[in-house]
Design a protein around this motif. Structure first.
Motif, PDB file in Angstrom:
ATOM      1  N   MET A   1       0.840  -1.194   0.000  1.00 43.45           N
ATOM      2  CA  MET A   1       0.000   0.000   0.000  1.00 43.45           C
ATOM      3  C   MET A   1       0.877   1.247   0.000  1.00 43.45           C
ATOM      4  O   MET A   1       1.887   1.290   0.697  1.00 43.45           O
ATOM      5  CB  MET A   1      -0.882   0.022   1.258  1.00 43.45           C
ATOM      6  CG  MET A   1      -1.776  -1.185   1.408  1.00 43.45           C
ATOM      7  SD  MET A   1      -2.581  -1.280   3.034  1.00 43.45           S
ATOM      8  CE  MET A   1      -3.612   0.162   2.977  1.00 43.45           C
ATOM      9  N   LEU A   2       0.483   2.248  -0.770  1.00 43.99           N
ATOM     10  CA  LEU A   2       1.127   3.551  -0.716  1.00 43.99           C
ATOM     11  C   LEU A   2       0.186   4.483   0.032  1.00 43.99           C
ATOM     12  O   LEU A   2      -0.974   4.661  -0.369  1.00 43.99           O
ATOM     13  CB  LEU A   2       1.427   4.083  -2.118  1.00 43.99           C
ATOM     14  CG  LEU A   2       2.125   5.433  -2.168  1.00 43.99           C
ATOM     15  CD1 LEU A   2       3.499   5.373  -1.490  1.00 43.99           C
ATOM     16  CD2 LEU A   2       2.261   5.923  -3.604  1.00 43.99           C
ATOM     17  N   LEU A   3       0.676   5.044   1.119  1.00 42.88           N
ATOM     18  CA  LEU A   3      -0.112   5.931   1.976  1.00 42.88           C
ATOM     19  C   LEU A   3       0.392   7.363   1.772  1.00 42.88           C
ATOM     20  O   LEU A   3       1.578   7.644   1.972  1.00 42.88           O
ATOM     21  CB  LEU A   3       0.039   5.522   3.442  1.00 42.88           C
ATOM     22  CG  LEU A   3      -0.103   4.029   3.746  1.00 42.88           C
ATOM     23  CD1 LEU A   3       0.142   3.754   5.220  1.00 42.88           C
ATOM     24  CD2 LEU A   3      -1.470   3.522   3.303  1.00 42.88           C
ATOM     25  N   VAL A   4      -0.496   8.249   1.376  1.00 41.76           N
ATOM     26  CA  VAL A   4      -0.126   9.634   1.101  1.00 41.76           C
ATOM     27  C   VAL A   4      -1.213  10.543   1.662  1.00 41.76           C
ATOM     28  O   VAL A   4      -2.412  10.317   1.429  1.00 41.76           O
ATOM     29  CB  VAL A   4       0.036   9.882  -0.420  1.00 41.76           C
ATOM     30  CG1 VAL A   4       0.373  11.333  -0.703  1.00 41.76           C
ATOM     31  CG2 VAL A   4       1.089   8.956  -1.020  1.00 41.76           C
ATOM     32  N   GLU A   5      -0.787  11.565   2.401  1.00 38.01           N
ATOM     33  CA  GLU A   5      -1.686  12.597   2.911  1.00 38.01           C
ATOM     34  C   GLU A   5      -2.910  12.022   3.633  1.00 38.01           C
ATOM     35  O   GLU A   5      -4.046  12.445   3.430  1.00 38.01           O
ATOM     36  CB  GLU A   5      -2.103  13.545   1.789  1.00 38.01           C
ATOM     37  CG  GLU A   5      -0.915  14.302   1.223  1.00 38.01           C
ATOM     38  CD  GLU A   5      -1.276  15.237   0.083  1.00 38.01           C
ATOM     39  OE1 GLU A   5      -2.472  15.324  -0.287  1.00 38.01           O
ATOM     40  OE2 GLU A   5      -0.358  15.882  -0.443  1.00 38.01           O
ATOM     41  N   GLY A   6      -2.647  11.020   4.486  1.00 37.27           N
ATOM     42  CA  GLY A   6      -3.705  10.491   5.339  1.00 37.27           C
ATOM     43  C   GLY A   6      -4.656   9.512   4.702  1.00 37.27           C
ATOM     44  O   GLY A   6      -5.710   9.222   5.262  1.00 37.27           O
TER      45      GLY A   6
ATOM     46  N   VAL B   1      -5.079   5.940   1.681  1.00 40.14           N
ATOM     47  CA  VAL B   1      -4.478   4.933   0.810  1.00 40.14           C
ATOM     48  C   VAL B   1      -4.505   5.509  -0.601  1.00 40.14           C
ATOM     49  O   VAL B   1      -5.576   5.738  -1.167  1.00 40.14           O
ATOM     50  CB  VAL B   1      -5.258   3.602   0.858  1.00 40.14           C
ATOM     51  CG1 VAL B   1      -4.634   2.590  -0.099  1.00 40.14           C
ATOM     52  CG2 VAL B   1      -5.310   3.045   2.279  1.00 40.14           C
ATOM     53  N   SER B   2      -3.325   5.758  -1.148  1.00 42.54           N
ATOM     54  CA  SER B   2      -3.229   6.344  -2.475  1.00 42.54           C
ATOM     55  C   SER B   2      -3.253   5.281  -3.565  1.00 42.54           C
ATOM     56  O   SER B   2      -3.943   5.419  -4.568  1.00 42.54           O
ATOM     57  CB  SER B   2      -1.935   7.161  -2.575  1.00 42.54           C
ATOM     58  OG  SER B   2      -1.759   7.659  -3.871  1.00 42.54           O
TER      59      SER B   2
END
Length: 185
Positions: A150-155, A157-158
């Motif tokens: 998983m890519l997590l960006v700015e709060g 799941v991106s």
């Protein structure tokens, strides 16, 4: 949610809800470095590549002697081998592993596999349950995380890559996931 964000997802109901999903706040996970990590807060400061994995269990305990030959070792080594390429693709990237196993066990695994990134424990399943992460049954009847990146960006799941059928390809596939995020194919 764009069609591109689900590119690697094979229409699996276990993860259909995750792209764009907000991360649980105020959930601190134990890290192998002894600190606590709130993935929501961390993802607000920098992108996070999170690898979900499970380990072999025997008699209700992690079978540490067999971990080195297990698929989880292949997965973690694959990410470890591509760590420099991942950071080159996204310099501020934090790379972490997540498992439902105890922090002490994860520290030993990290040391035995000589990993250059930290592992997080969600032993109480607080983060896992709030996100409804995909689980599988173990031989002893317990639940374990299914392999996923998983890519997590700015709060939130991106992007995600699931299912991951070939553990030795997880690192290479993570690079592709980052390329899709940054638009550099």
């Amino acid at each position: 949610m764009s069609a591109d964000s689900t590119h690697a997802v094979e229409k699996d109901d276990a993860v259909f809800h995750l792209p764009g999903h907000p991360l649980p706040a105020l959930v601190t996970l134990d890290s192998t470095d002894g600190s606590g990590v709130d993935l929501f807060m961390l993802s607000l400061r920098r992108p996070v590549l999170l690898n979900l994995f499970s380990m072999p269990v025997r008699d209700g305990r992690v079978d540490l002697p067999s971990v080195a030959q297990h698929e989880c070792a292949q997965q973690l080594r694959s990410v470890n081998a591509e760590l420099d390429a991942l950071k080159q693709q996204m310099p501020e990237l934090a790379v972490l592993g997540l498992s439902l196993h105890a922090p002490e066990c994860l520290r030993r695994v990290r040391e035995d596999l000589q990993l250059r990134f930290e592992l997080l424990s969600d032993q109480q399943r607080a983060w896992t349950d709030k996100l409804e992460l995909p689980l599988q049954s173990q031989d002893d009847g317990s639940q374990a995380l299914r392999r996923c990146t998983m890519l997590l960006v700015e709060g939130q799941v991106s992007r995600l890559d699931f299912p991951l059928r070939q553990p030795s390809e997880v690192g290479r596939r993570a690079i592709e996931l980052l390329r899709r995020e940054t638009g550099t194919m």
